[in-house]
Design an enzyme around this catalytic site. Structure first.
Site, PDB file in Angstrom:
ATOM      1  N   GLY A  48       0.782  -1.286   0.040  1.00 14.37           N
ATOM      2  CA  GLY A  48       0.092  -0.014   0.020  1.00 14.37           C
ATOM      3  C   GLY A  48       0.951   1.325  -0.029  1.00 14.37           C
ATOM      4  O   GLY A  48       1.972   1.160  -0.108  1.00 14.37           O
ATOM      5  N   GLY A  56       2.659   3.472   1.449  1.00 15.60           N
ATOM      6  CA  GLY A  56       3.526   3.594   2.556  1.00 15.60           C
ATOM      7  C   GLY A  56       3.801   5.097   3.138  1.00 15.60           C
ATOM      8  O   GLY A  56       3.846   5.441   4.218  1.00 15.60           O
ATOM      9  N   ASP A  85       8.123   5.248   8.914  1.00 21.01           N
ATOM     10  CA  ASP A  85       7.680   6.856   9.518  1.00 21.01           C
ATOM     11  C   ASP A  85       7.010   7.517   8.328  1.00 21.01           C
ATOM     12  O   ASP A  85       6.452   8.610   8.772  1.00 21.01           O
ATOM     13  CB  ASP A  85       8.863   7.628   9.835  1.00 21.01           C
ATOM     14  CG  ASP A  85       9.974   7.707   8.779  1.00 21.01           C
ATOM     15  OD1 ASP A  85       9.882   7.590   7.754  1.00 21.01           O
ATOM     16  OD2 ASP A  85      11.286   8.036   9.120  1.00 21.01           O
ATOM     17  N   ASP A 116       3.664  -3.775  -8.180  1.00 13.17           N
ATOM     18  CA  ASP A 116       3.205  -2.498  -7.444  1.00 13.17           C
ATOM     19  C   ASP A 116       3.780  -1.185  -7.972  1.00 13.17           C
ATOM     20  O   ASP A 116       3.159  -0.254  -7.421  1.00 13.17           O
ATOM     21  CB  ASP A 116       3.137  -2.777  -5.850  1.00 13.17           C
ATOM     22  CG  ASP A 116       4.738  -2.793  -5.360  1.00 13.17           C
ATOM     23  OD1 ASP A 116       5.469  -4.007  -5.875  1.00 13.17           O
ATOM     24  OD2 ASP A 116       5.177  -2.101  -4.990  1.00 13.17           O
ATOM     25  N   ASP A 168       6.732   5.874  -9.322  1.00 17.29           N
ATOM     26  CA  ASP A 168       7.835   5.668  -8.412  1.00 17.29           C
ATOM     27  C   ASP A 168       9.311   5.758  -8.629  1.00 17.29           C
ATOM     28  O   ASP A 168       9.838   4.569  -8.817  1.00 17.29           O
ATOM     29  CB  ASP A 168       7.513   4.215  -7.712  1.00 17.29           C
ATOM     30  CG  ASP A 168       6.094   4.119  -6.953  1.00 17.29           C
ATOM     31  OD1 ASP A 168       5.570   5.073  -6.611  1.00 17.29           O
ATOM     32  OD2 ASP A 168       5.530   2.991  -6.895  1.00 17.29           O
TER      33      ASP A 168
END
Length: 513
Positions: A98, A100, A133, A268, A278
């Site tokens: 997912g 992140g 994080d 993904d 990405d």
């Protein structure tokens, strides 16, 4: 900026998790989880894409807009969220994944009716952060901001970048995953796309047996992003899959054209619209090498090497085919479509190479010509972009020594010089078979071969400058990348300096990059 034009995207059409809980967890049978950006007390703008902002309908930047760019201020009536998806990573099924460190800010429609999604990257943890994080560091943010815009201006399908800002906080990262974590400056990028839907969104619903939601998702995707699909019934889903295959093949060919290596072609990380998405451990090609991978995580297998990108695109499409099988229900169609992918891809690839060389059409013997050229490029360690730039300027064997010195990363000797000279002779012979003039041939080359590509060492220098508050390199690179088919900055049209050969974050990158 008129952020009140931003509206809720497709969140209400599909099952989701409205808990807003930051706990990292699985969210079965849903496509998203609502979450708010973390918020930052001392943000500072680094770069803002004025042209893109106007194009998508946001308008001019004002100082108060910085709070939106880092997620401190949200448009009214917007519920921000992160999406769930699945994927195959380095060839292995990874299950639910997912967003992140990405949070969808909403969707905007410009005056021409074009819709664009906006997404923060680095604005805090989500339920899919897998105990990370959700932040982003300056180096990865600069790389995404600049390269996505560079690819756009090169003519390669891609997500784009609206803004880049410091968050005002430091983030701990172990850049090479070798037990040496360090504090780095945090940053946030807003990236944009027609849609951020990935292969993995469809894989997730199929793997969970949520076939009704899968069908609704495919129908939604066709209705909004595939106007060329006009059929109905099962044929509708077949046509959709064929179009995804075509877009994916075209994308990979464009990567080969400009010398781009994605570095982490997991399913993904594959856009269902055929966009480059990405930007992590990517690289533009310096010396030509089919086996080059910029991603240290991809060693030693080199699954995502430059020369394998077409093959991996096909492998990823097989996984998408498996996910869509419950809707298509025709194994032979899927197998035939994918078995023919390679033939179509390589014909398109070779047609692209013809344009790079200035050939007006693909001839029967060109495959042998290209194979011999690839061997020459690797043996002589010739720079991919510079080779074609100098090929445009001179095909005479009289200046072959100067040609070699300008484009090769290896030491000159008589044997190498003879091989390059022989190639140029063969090339001139092949050019003579054109049915167009040399001027027309050069025009084909000039619109196909960029004069500027955003090399890793240039990004490295730019990141180093920005980290100490300077932006002159950023401004020059932005001008160069917005005009990649012009020689606006001759200082960038040179081989990578030897001093950058072994610099971490320059020649070697990790998925943290």
């Amino acid at each position: 900026m008129n952020i009140e034009r931003i509206r809720q995207p497709f969140i209400k059409k599909f099952p989701g998790d409205f808990s807003g809980n930051l706990i990292q967890r699985n969210t079965p049978k849903v496509l998203f989880a609502t979450i708010s950006p973390a918020g930052f007390d001392h943000p500072k703008l680094i770069a803002f894409n004025k042209t893109l902002s106007e194009e998508i309908g946001l308008g001019a930047f004002e100082e108060k807009d910085l709070d939106f760019l880092v997620g401190n201020r949200l448009p009214e009536n917007i519920q921000t969220y992160a999406t769930a998806y699945a994927g195959h990573q380095f060839g292995n099924w990874a299950g639910q994944l997912g967003d992140g460190r990405a949070i969808l800010a909403g969707e905007i429609e410009n005056d021409l009716g074009k819709k664009t999604e906006l997404q923060w990257k680095g604005a805090g943890a989500t339920p899919y952060s897998r105990h990370a994080d959700g932040r982003a560091v300056l180096r990865s943010s600069v790389r995404e901001y600049l390269m996505s815009e560079a690819m756009y201006h090169l003519g390669v399908p891609t997500t784009r970048a609206l803004s880049l800002a410091f968050t005002g906080e430091d983030v701990i990262r172990d850049i090479m995953y070798n037990g040496n974590p360090q504090l780095e400056k945090g940053a946030v990028v807003i990236r944009t796309a027609e849609s951020f839907l990935r292969f993995g969104h469809f894989e997730l619903m199929s793997a969970q047996g949520e076939y009704k939601t899968l069908q609704e998702l495919v129908d939604f995707t066709i209705e909004n992003y595939f106007p060329e699909v006009t059929s109905s019934g099962i044929q509708r889903y077949k046509d959709f899959f064929e179009n995804v295959c075509t877009r994916t093949a075209n994308l990979a060919v464009e990567w080969f054209r400009v010398g781009f290596v994605h570095g982490v072609m997991n399913t993904d990380n594959m856009s269902i619209l055929g966009l480059t998405i990405d930007y992590g451990p990517y690289s533009m090609m310096d010396e030509y090498d089919l086996n080059f991978t910029p991603n240290t995580t991809d060693l030693p297998g080199r699954r995502y090497a430059f020369g394998k990108q077409g093959q991996i695109a096909q492998w990823n499409l097989w996984q998408l085919a498996n996910a869509l099988h419950p809707l298509i229900k025709d194994e032979k169609f899927l197998e035939d479509t994918l078995n023919h992918f390679g033939t179509r891809f390589w014909k398109s690839h070779d047609t692209m190479l013809c344009a790079k060389f200035g050939f007006d059409e693909l001839l029967k013997d060109d495959e042998d010509f290209f194979t011999n050229w690839q061997g020459l490029m690797q043996e002589l360690q010739l720079d991919y972009t510079l080779f074609f730039n100098y090929l445009e300027k001179s095909t005479s064997t009289a200046d072959v020594k100067d040609f070699f010195n300008r484009v090769s990363y290896s030491l000159l000797n008589d044997e190498k010089l003879k091989k390059l000279e022989d190639f140029l002779t063969t090339y001139n012979s092949r050019l003579s078979l054109n049915t167009v003039s040399r001027e027309q041939s050069l025009a084909i080359m000039k619109k196909t071969n960029p004069k500027f590509t955003l090399r890793n060492y240039l990004l490295y220098e730019c990141i180093e400058e920005i980290s100490i508050g300077k932006t002159s390199m950023l401004e020059k690179l932005t001008d160069a990348l917005e005009n990649p088919y012009e020689e606006r900055h001759p200082e960038f049209s040179a081989k990578r300096p030897n001093s950058y050969d072994d610099i971490t974050g320059c020649s070697t990158l990790s998925c943290s990059s």
